[in-house]
Scaffold this motif. Structure first.
Motif, PDB file in Angstrom:
ATOM      1  N   ARG A 309       0.832  -1.206   0.000  1.00  0.00           N
ATOM      2  CA  ARG A 309       0.000   0.000   0.000  1.00  0.00           C
ATOM      3  C   ARG A 309       0.866   1.256   0.000  1.00  0.00           C
ATOM      4  O   ARG A 309       0.578   2.228  -0.697  1.00  0.00           O
ATOM      5  CB  ARG A 309      -0.925  -0.003   1.213  1.00  0.00           C
ATOM      6  CG  ARG A 309      -1.880   1.186   1.271  1.00  0.00           C
ATOM      7  CD  ARG A 309      -2.763   1.119   2.504  1.00  0.00           C
ATOM      8  NE  ARG A 309      -3.544  -0.103   2.538  1.00  0.00           N
ATOM      9  CZ  ARG A 309      -4.266  -0.498   3.581  1.00  0.00           C
ATOM     10  NH1 ARG A 309      -4.279   0.246   4.695  1.00  0.00           N
ATOM     11  NH2 ARG A 309      -4.949  -1.615   3.546  1.00  0.00           N
ATOM     12  N   CYS A 310       1.933   1.261   0.801  1.00  0.00           N
ATOM     13  CA  CYS A 310       2.832   2.422   0.838  1.00  0.00           C
ATOM     14  C   CYS A 310       3.512   2.650  -0.496  1.00  0.00           C
ATOM     15  O   CYS A 310       3.805   3.787  -0.877  1.00  0.00           O
ATOM     16  CB  CYS A 310       3.882   2.239   1.936  1.00  0.00           C
ATOM     17  SG  CYS A 310       3.235   2.371   3.618  1.00  0.00           S
ATOM     18  N   ILE A 311       3.781   1.584  -1.222  1.00  0.00           N
ATOM     19  CA  ILE A 311       4.446   1.711  -2.526  1.00  0.00           C
ATOM     20  C   ILE A 311       3.469   2.199  -3.590  1.00  0.00           C
ATOM     21  O   ILE A 311       3.779   3.092  -4.387  1.00  0.00           O
ATOM     22  CB  ILE A 311       5.067   0.367  -2.949  1.00  0.00           C
ATOM     23  CG1 ILE A 311       6.209  -0.015  -1.989  1.00  0.00           C
ATOM     24  CG2 ILE A 311       5.585   0.428  -4.386  1.00  0.00           C
ATOM     25  CD1 ILE A 311       6.760  -1.409  -2.212  1.00  0.00           C
ATOM     26  N   ASP A 312       2.262   1.644  -3.596  1.00  0.00           N
ATOM     27  CA  ASP A 312       1.335   1.879  -4.711  1.00  0.00           C
ATOM     28  C   ASP A 312       0.352   3.023  -4.484  1.00  0.00           C
ATOM     29  O   ASP A 312      -0.136   3.620  -5.447  1.00  0.00           O
ATOM     30  CB  ASP A 312       0.529   0.604  -4.995  1.00  0.00           C
ATOM     31  CG  ASP A 312       1.405  -0.526  -5.519  1.00  0.00           C
ATOM     32  OD1 ASP A 312       2.518  -0.224  -6.008  1.00  0.00           O
ATOM     33  OD2 ASP A 312       0.993  -1.696  -5.428  1.00  0.00           O
ATOM     34  N   GLY A 324       6.238   5.349   6.279  1.00  0.00           N
ATOM     35  CA  GLY A 324       5.619   4.053   6.537  1.00  0.00           C
ATOM     36  C   GLY A 324       6.527   2.895   6.156  1.00  0.00           C
ATOM     37  O   GLY A 324       6.600   1.884   6.865  1.00  0.00           O
ATOM     38  N   LEU A 325       7.240   3.039   5.050  1.00  0.00           N
ATOM     39  CA  LEU A 325       8.163   1.979   4.624  1.00  0.00           C
ATOM     40  C   LEU A 325       9.326   1.836   5.606  1.00  0.00           C
ATOM     41  O   LEU A 325       9.785   0.721   5.883  1.00  0.00           O
ATOM     42  CB  LEU A 325       8.689   2.282   3.220  1.00  0.00           C
ATOM     43  CG  LEU A 325       7.668   2.114   2.081  1.00  0.00           C
ATOM     44  CD1 LEU A 325       8.223   2.658   0.781  1.00  0.00           C
ATOM     45  CD2 LEU A 325       7.293   0.642   1.924  1.00  0.00           C
ATOM     46  N   ILE A 326       9.814   2.951   6.143  1.00  0.00           N
ATOM     47  CA  ILE A 326      10.898   2.888   7.129  1.00  0.00           C
ATOM     48  C   ILE A 326      10.419   2.144   8.378  1.00  0.00           C
ATOM     49  O   ILE A 326      11.157   1.347   8.960  1.00  0.00           O
ATOM     50  CB  ILE A 326      11.391   4.301   7.481  1.00  0.00           C
ATOM     51  CG1 ILE A 326      12.023   4.959   6.245  1.00  0.00           C
ATOM     52  CG2 ILE A 326      12.412   4.253   8.614  1.00  0.00           C
ATOM     53  CD1 ILE A 326      12.394   6.414   6.441  1.00  0.00           C
ATOM     54  N   LEU A 327       9.172   2.378   8.769  1.00  0.00           N
ATOM     55  CA  LEU A 327       8.607   1.669   9.915  1.00  0.00           C
ATOM     56  C   LEU A 327       8.426   0.183   9.615  1.00  0.00           C
ATOM     57  O   LEU A 327       8.823  -0.682  10.404  1.00  0.00           O
ATOM     58  CB  LEU A 327       7.265   2.302  10.298  1.00  0.00           C
ATOM     59  CG  LEU A 327       6.400   1.547  11.309  1.00  0.00           C
ATOM     60  CD1 LEU A 327       7.089   1.475  12.660  1.00  0.00           C
ATOM     61  CD2 LEU A 327       5.037   2.193  11.450  1.00  0.00           C
ATOM     62  N   LEU A 328       7.856  -0.130   8.477  1.00  0.00           N
ATOM     63  CA  LEU A 328       7.500  -1.508   8.149  1.00  0.00           C
ATOM     64  C   LEU A 328       8.709  -2.371   7.798  1.00  0.00           C
ATOM     65  O   LEU A 328       8.714  -3.581   8.058  1.00  0.00           O
ATOM     66  CB  LEU A 328       6.502  -1.523   6.988  1.00  0.00           C
ATOM     67  CG  LEU A 328       5.115  -0.948   7.295  1.00  0.00           C
ATOM     68  CD1 LEU A 328       4.377  -0.586   6.022  1.00  0.00           C
ATOM     69  CD2 LEU A 328       4.304  -1.946   8.123  1.00  0.00           C
TER      70      LEU A 328
END
Length: 470
Positions: A309-312, A324-328
């Motif tokens: 979801r963060c990517i798209d 969000g990607l850094i967190l995930l």
């Protein structure tokens, strides 16, 4: 509902929005080859300059001579800002180089229209007038004496960010003000006020001052200090009201009763009790750490869906999707993500790396372009925050985004913050050496090895490699 017509040009009637857009389009005219404004259009929609389009509207500022939108009385917005600031600040009577520099900051902003709106606010205009009349000095004590407001803090931080006021830690200063009020409120109960003041000043304030420094964020430490001081006040009030005692009469039974009868936030008094014991104000007592009853987790499938979801997703701003990607991916606390600097992103021969601990971690090649795109087009730099060092700049000049604001945006993406971070950590320690994970992600060895033990990771004692392979 039709937009109001602003002008009529050879290609038709132009509304106000299209007029402003046209006067902010600049480049090389394909017909004459000159680099200038391109407000006109050819039949096929190509942007061309005023002369080639036959537009007669005057687009030259009478002040600076630049080709741009005339904002007021034939002058562009930047010239108007300089004129208005000169009238408010009186930089020549007497001469003041700092105030003269202040004029250049708003006038040179990337979005001067927003600065103009900010200046027209009653509070801001009053502040600038006070600076111009010299009734408000360019000093922190002078700003501290003013009624607290968003305008005061914004102007102060702008002056700090651009070197017109000496730097100081905003969170530390706010904590000092909060502490003074808190101690004053306890003036009627000296048996409570005295120990809290000693504890707050000799432990928390001393520690925060040691922690403060350029680029350091005290947000989490200040929150913890406030909670511990507040809970200590509640405890001392209870001790006096229910048992008629001060801290010198405290016994283990009182402590056990207080902790067992209330919410888990009561365990925040632990630091105070340990501090009393260390300073020999009370005898040795036992007070356990507060641990969460359970660790929130999400499934690995949910984590992967959130990464996708963060990517798209295009509904959320790019910056919050990067956060969000850094967190995930890297299991970072939101407070630490918010305080990352641009220099923490490093281009190395192996690819883009992110500095989180002692070993830079590799950003996966599939998402590295997102990080680069965001790095070169960060928000909140068009007014007083230009040239920010922070990867996630805030609206306040010189500061990163507040962790609470980032939390809200990440939750809007559907991310369970605690669950996502715990699942990411558990996944990493199942695949890699816990020692290596701790070094790369900036966690203590104790925390990571506890996650490894909870996950039953067979590699919990493995020394690991020197590179974090993500």
């Amino acid at each position: 509902m039709a937009a109001k017509i602003r002008v009529t040009w050879p290609d038709g009637a132009i509304c106000g929005i299209c007029f402003t857009t046209a006067l902010r389009t600049r480049g090389s005219c394909p017909e004459c080859g000159k680099d200038r404004l391109l407000p006109g259009r050819t039949a096929d929609g190509t942007d061309i300059c005023r002369d080639c389009a036959g537009i007669t509207t005057n687009m030259t500022c009478e002040g600076c001579g630049s080709e741009t939108e005339r904002f007021r009385a034939g002058h562009c917005i930047r010239c108007v800002l300089r004129t208005d600031l000169e009238a408010l600040l009186h930089t020549h009577t007497p001469p003041d180089l700092s105030l003269k520099r202040l004029i250049g900051v708003p006038a040179g902003a990337g979005r001067p229209e927003s600065v103009y709106t900010w200046m027209r606010g009653a509070n801001t205009k009053e502040l600038l007038t006070g600076l111009g009349s010299r009734t408000i000095a360019l000093t922190h004590p002078s700003f501290d004496a003013l009624p607290a407001s968003r305008s005061v803090e914004y102007l102060r931080e702008m002056l700090i960010h651009h070197g017109m006021l000496p730097d100081r830690d905003r969170q530390l200063a706010a904590f000092e003000r909060w502490l003074a009020i808190r101690i004053d409120d306890l003036a009627g109960t000296p048996h409570i006020q005295a120990p809290i003041e000693r504890f707050a000043r000799w432990h928390h304030l001393k520690r925060l001052r040691q922690m403060a420094g350029p680029g350091k964020s005290l947000n989490t430490a200040v929150r913890s200090a406030k909670q511990e001081i507040t809970e200590t006040g509640k405890f001392l009030t209870w001790l006096g009201a229910d048992h008629g005692l001060t801290i010198h009469g405290l016994r283990q039974a009182h402590l056990n009763q207080y902790l067992s009868e209330g919410p888990s936030t009561r365990y925040a008094i632990r630091t105070f009790i340990v501090w009393l014991i260390k300073n020999k104000e009370i005898g040795r007592l036992q007070i356990p750490h507060r641990y969460a009853a359970t660790k929130p987790l999400i499934t690995q499938q949910q984590r992967l869906a959130l990464i996708r979801r963060c990517i798209d997703s295009t509904a959320s701003p790019l910056g919050f999707r990067v956060a969000g990607l850094i967190l995930l991916l890297f299991a970072q606390p939101v407070g630490k993500i918010a305080a990352l600097k641009c220099e923490d992103l490093q281009a190395l021969p192996e690819g883009l790396h992110l500095g989180l601990g002692n070993v830079p971690v590799l950003v996966p090649a599939q998402i590295a372009p997102m990080f680069w795109d965001y790095l070169h087009d960060r928000p909140n730099q068009q007014t007083g925050n230009a040239g920010s060092q922070w990867l996630f700049p805030g609206t306040l000049p010189g500061h990163h985004i507040h962790a609470d604001a980032m939390m809200g945006q990440l939750r809007a993406l559907g991310i369970d913050l605690g669950g996502a971070r715990n699942t990411a950590l558990r996944t990493l320690v199942e695949e890699l050496s816990p020692t290596l994970v701790a070094r790369a992600l900036g966690y203590s060895y104790q925390v990571i090895h506890k996650h490894a033990a909870d996950a039953g990771a067979p590699m919990a004692g493995y020394a690991g490699k020197a590179m974090f392979p993500l």
